[in-house]
Design a protein around this motif. Structure first.
Motif, PDB file in Angstrom:
ATOM      1  N   PRO A  28       0.798  -1.232   0.000  1.00 53.08           N
ATOM      2  CA  PRO A  28       0.000   0.000   0.000  1.00 53.08           C
ATOM      3  C   PRO A  28       0.830   1.283   0.000  1.00 53.08           C
ATOM      4  N   GLY A  29       2.123   1.173   0.288  1.00 55.40           N
ATOM      5  CA  GLY A  29       2.945   2.375   0.350  1.00 55.40           C
ATOM      6  C   GLY A  29       4.222   2.293  -0.459  1.00 55.40           C
ATOM      7  N   TYR A  30       4.233   1.416  -1.469  1.00 51.28           N
ATOM      8  CA  TYR A  30       5.485   1.192  -2.193  1.00 51.28           C
ATOM      9  C   TYR A  30       5.186   0.844  -3.640  1.00 51.28           C
ATOM     10  N   LEU A 154      18.099  -6.036   8.473  1.00 52.07           N
ATOM     11  CA  LEU A 154      17.040  -5.407   9.257  1.00 52.07           C
ATOM     12  C   LEU A 154      16.382  -4.337   8.390  1.00 52.07           C
ATOM     13  N   ILE A 155      15.064  -4.388   8.265  1.00 49.57           N
ATOM     14  CA  ILE A 155      14.356  -3.373   7.489  1.00 49.57           C
ATOM     15  C   ILE A 155      13.182  -2.853   8.300  1.00 49.57           C
ATOM     16  N   GLU A 156      13.114  -1.530   8.447  1.00 47.22           N
ATOM     17  CA  GLU A 156      11.995  -0.894   9.145  1.00 47.22           C
ATOM     18  C   GLU A 156      10.888  -0.573   8.159  1.00 47.22           C
ATOM     19  N   ALA A 157       9.659  -0.914   8.532  1.00 54.22           N
ATOM     20  CA  ALA A 157       8.466  -0.599   7.746  1.00 54.22           C
ATOM     21  C   ALA A 157       7.319  -0.333   8.716  1.00 54.22           C
ATOM     22  N   PRO A 158       6.230   0.298   8.252  1.00 55.56           N
ATOM     23  CA  PRO A 158       5.138   0.594   9.184  1.00 55.56           C
ATOM     24  C   PRO A 158       4.538  -0.645   9.837  1.00 55.56           C
ATOM     25  N   ARG A 160       3.211  -5.161   8.865  1.00 51.31           N
ATOM     26  CA  ARG A 160       3.372  -6.338   8.004  1.00 51.31           C
ATOM     27  C   ARG A 160       2.858  -6.095   6.584  1.00 51.31           C
ATOM     28  N   ASP A 161       1.801  -5.303   6.458  1.00 45.69           N
ATOM     29  CA  ASP A 161       1.241  -5.043   5.132  1.00 45.69           C
ATOM     30  C   ASP A 161       2.196  -4.274   4.226  1.00 45.69           C
ATOM     31  N   HIS A 162       3.206  -3.645   4.813  1.00 49.31           N
ATOM     32  CA  HIS A 162       4.159  -2.856   4.031  1.00 49.31           C
ATOM     33  C   HIS A 162       5.477  -3.583   3.804  1.00 49.31           C
ATOM     34  N   ASP A 173      19.703 -13.945   7.608  1.00 44.01           N
ATOM     35  CA  ASP A 173      18.449 -13.740   8.334  1.00 44.01           C
ATOM     36  C   ASP A 173      17.851 -12.382   7.970  1.00 44.01           C
ATOM     37  N   LEU A 174      16.553 -12.362   7.692  1.00 44.61           N
ATOM     38  CA  LEU A 174      15.830 -11.135   7.380  1.00 44.61           C
ATOM     39  C   LEU A 174      14.833 -10.850   8.482  1.00 44.61           C
ATOM     40  N   ASP A 175      14.965  -9.700   9.135  1.00 40.65           N
ATOM     41  CA  ASP A 175      14.055  -9.290  10.200  1.00 40.65           C
ATOM     42  C   ASP A 175      13.388  -7.978   9.808  1.00 40.65           C
ATOM     43  N   TRP A 176      12.051  -7.972   9.814  1.00 39.23           N
ATOM     44  CA  TRP A 176      11.294  -6.745   9.580  1.00 39.23           C
ATOM     45  C   TRP A 176      11.003  -6.095  10.927  1.00 39.23           C
ATOM     46  N   ILE A 177      11.286  -4.814  11.026  1.00 41.26           N
ATOM     47  CA  ILE A 177      11.074  -4.043  12.242  1.00 41.26           C
ATOM     48  C   ILE A 177       9.891  -3.113  12.001  1.00 41.26           C
ATOM     49  N   HIS A 178       8.809  -3.277  12.739  1.00 43.68           N
ATOM     50  CA  HIS A 178       7.601  -2.488  12.520  1.00 43.68           C
ATOM     51  C   HIS A 178       7.579  -1.270  13.447  1.00 43.68           C
TER      52      HIS A 178
END
Length: 244
Positions: A28-30, A154-158, A160-162, A173-178
């Motif tokens: 929704p934002g990309y 490490l990737i920051e996003a708003p 899970r939907d983003h 290892d891939l970690d999403w940081i909300h």
């Protein structure tokens, strides 16, 4: 030394005229955009962290006369003459509003890159951290990883939907940081601060941290202080600055 970061100059092509030929929503934002045009033949971008200028025909007579914003080239075909970009969508952003609303076939122009920082060789391990604005560069670094690579992203996003699709090798290892409703950079800073000296991988580690400006001190503290990586083997920079 398994790898080096080498600064190279580029053949300067000030502006290449193109047209917006495709638009794909990844979250929704990309957005992913494809630009096409004969002047994109011969385009190249040696460094994963390269930036080009996107000149927008907003209130101007043509794409060469409009305002510009920096973006990272994602993929291109120098023979066919197309260039793919990915942009974060945020209301009021000049490039963002153009990317969302411009009709297909709209004119645009790109300039650069003026120079590149090129990763030569293969690191023993990788540490990549960024927000959505760094995803194109992170994609390019991931594409350069061998399947035997090890490391962490490490990737920051708003939320899970983003999260975008990203498939690093099995050993990375891939970690999403909300961040939720928190300010940009705070969640990623906390995640980087939580990485201690004992988590440093063995060998020559390539470190890349690029996000909102506030993340830079945390990136330097981890890579240069706690992990004692040579600054010339890391990239730490603010891609943008949040204003209240």
């Amino acid at each position: 030394m398994p790898f080096t970061l080498t600064r190279t100059a580029a053949e300067r092509v000030f502006r290449r005229t193109a047209r917006l030929s495709d638009r794909t929503w990844l979250t929704p934002g990309y957005l992913r955009l494809r630009l096409t045009g004969a002047q994109l033949r011969g385009f190249t971008s040696p460094g994963a962290d390269d930036h080009i200028r996107l000149f927008l025909p907003l209130g101007a007579d043509g794409p060469h006369d409009g305002p510009s914003r920096e973006v990272t080239p994602l993929d291109w075909d120098p023979t066919a003459g197309w260039l793919d970009l990915e942009l974060v969508v945020h209301p009021g952003g000049l490039a963002s509003d153009w990317a969302v609303g411009a009709p297909l076939a709209s004119p645009v122009a790109v300039g650069g890159p003026r120079g590149s920082t090129v990763l030569q060789g293969t690191p023993d391990a990788w540490f990549l951290a960024g927000d959505e604005t760094a995803i194109p560069a992170i994609r390019r670094f991931v594409a350069a990883m061998p399947q035997t690579a090890s490391g962490r992203i490490l990737i920051e996003a708003p939320d899970r939907d983003h999260q975008v699709d990203l498939a690093p090798p099995p050993g990375v290892d891939l970690d999403w940081i909300h961040r939720g409703d928190g300010p940009p950079g705070r969640a990623l800073t906390g995640a980087i601060d939580a990485v201690d000296a004992g988590q440093r991988p063995a060998g020559a580690v390539f470190g890349f941290v690029a996000a909102e400006q506030s993340v830079v001190p945390a990136g330097r503290a981890l890579l240069h202080d706690r992990w004692a990586l040579p600054p010339e083997q890391t990239i730490v920079k603010g891609y943008w600055k949040h204003s209240e």
